[in-house]
Scaffold this motif. Structure first.
Motif: not given
Length: 176
Positions: A22-27, A40-41, A13-19
């Motif tokens: 948000a995940i990247d920023r939190w991580r 992107a991965n 399941l590809p993670c949508p761009g905006a999500l």
């Protein structure tokens, strides 16, 4: 004798761009350490196929085109370390359509002779490899409207691993 080219393939399941953003920023604000997964991965693996002959690609595309499942909501709300230091977001509750999707995909792959992992399915989005998760780290709830299944090819590049989309199939809107 020439060796047939192979591809490292997986359904996900590809993670949508905006999500993903948000995940990247939190991580990036967490003391996870390790090697962060590129934005992107970010994805949720449904079936990892490993190295496969390129001649299998068309059959896998046909199989993906026959998967029938409803779109669904997925809430990633827990941080957990799995395997050998993989910091992952996981759902506290697995939506039934996700289980149905995985079972359908695995049944199709098994009937076509693909050997799949025998471990129980654990839905997760890997954030970082070789990580050190603090037990008190609590993520916000990341809500994800899952609308597509993708067949990816994993490629080594000078800048690290890249997941190239080979084919994408929409999930259907659930009946009301």
């Amino acid at each position: 004798m020439t060796t047939e080219p192979s591809l490292r393939l997986f359904f996900a399941l590809p993670c949508p761009g905006a999500l993903a953003e948000a995940i990247d920023r939190w991580r990036d604000q967490q003391p996870l350490g390790g090697r962060p997964v590129a934005r992107a991965n970010l994805h949720l693996t449904l079936a990892f196929l490993g190295s496969q002959p390129a001649s299998q690609l068309e059959g896998l595309k046909r199989l993906g085109a026959h998967v029938r499942a409803d779109a669904f909501q997925l809430r990633l709300d827990q941080l957990q370390t799995i395997g050998h230091g993989f910091a992952c977001l996981i759902p506290s509750q697995i939506p039934p359509p996700l289980i149905q999707l995985v079972e359908q995909l695995h049944a199709g792959l098994s009937s076509h002779g693909f050997a799949l992992d025998s471990r129980p399915f654990l839905p997760h989005v890997t954030l970082s490899r070789d990580a050190q998760v603090q037990s008190n780290a609590k993520p916000p709830s990341f809500d994800w409207r899952v609308e597509h299944v993708v067949l990816y090819a994993s490629e080594n590049t000078p800048n690290g691993q890249r997941y190239r989309e080979v084919e994408r199939w929409p999930l259907t809107a659930p009946a009301r």
